[in-house]
Write a protein that holds these residues in place. Structure first.
Motif, short mmCIF file in Angstrom:
data_model
loop_
_atom_site.label_atom_id
_atom_site.label_comp_id
_atom_site.label_asym_id
_atom_site.label_seq_id
_atom_site.Cartn_x
_atom_site.Cartn_y
_atom_site.Cartn_z
N VAL A 53 0.87 -1.24 -0.17
CA VAL A 53 -0.14 -0.12 0.12
C VAL A 53 0.81 1.25 -0.06
O VAL A 53 1.98 1.17 0.59
N PRO A 60 -4.18 0.79 -2.24
CA PRO A 60 -3.34 -0.44 -2.78
C PRO A 60 -2.03 0.02 -3.83
O PRO A 60 -2.76 0.62 -4.90
N ASN A 90 -0.49 -5.30 3.50
CA ASN A 90 -0.80 -4.04 4.05
C ASN A 90 0.36 -3.12 4.30
O ASN A 90 -0.10 -2.12 5.11
#
Length: 138
Positions: A53, A60, A90
């Protein structure tokens, strides 16, 4: 033509949860012995499913990554590589830094004769990015 006023203030404080780089599972990487040391081969591992990210927005970033290398005494164990790459999912990291970090961590664990990581990052705002990091054994 009528002027349209749109209130964008509702977007000012939106931020998605972002993990820091400590979430990257470097310790999961494993190798297996290359049974033909001295007999060079080039291994190419492509994936079109890499995601991290943007550290700025939390949105993203998707990339096609190709890992190419000439093994020394070790090959990269594929299951561990899948878990390692998925652990970026993430993590807030710049595209260039993710590409370089992948190269450095794979070189550290596998000790190849040569390695290259090429990442083709999907376009955002009309701009795509191609990042190539290479290690030549020096």
């Amino acid at each position: 033509m009528a002027e349209i006023n749109v209130d964008h203030s509702k977007y000012q404080n939106i931020r998605f949860d972002i993990q820091d780089e400590s979430a990257i599972m470097t310790d999961i990487l494993e190798t297996i012995p290359y049974e033909y040391p001295g007999k060079d081969i080039e291994v190419e591992i492509p994936t079109s499913e890499f995601t991290s990210v943007c550290p700025w927005s939390g949105l993203p970033d998707f990339a096609e990554i190709t890992i190419s290398f000439v093994p020394g005494r070790h090959l990269i164990e594929m299951k561990s590589l899948k878990y390692y790459l998925t652990s970026y999912r993430n993590v807030g990291i710049y595209q260039e830094h993710a590409t370089r970090r992948i190269l450095e961590e794979l070189v550290a664990v596998s000790k190849p004769k040569w390695m290259k990581v090429e990442a083709l990052w999907n376009a955002r705002g009309g701009l795509g990015t191609r990042v190539v990091a290479e290690w030549t054994g020096e």
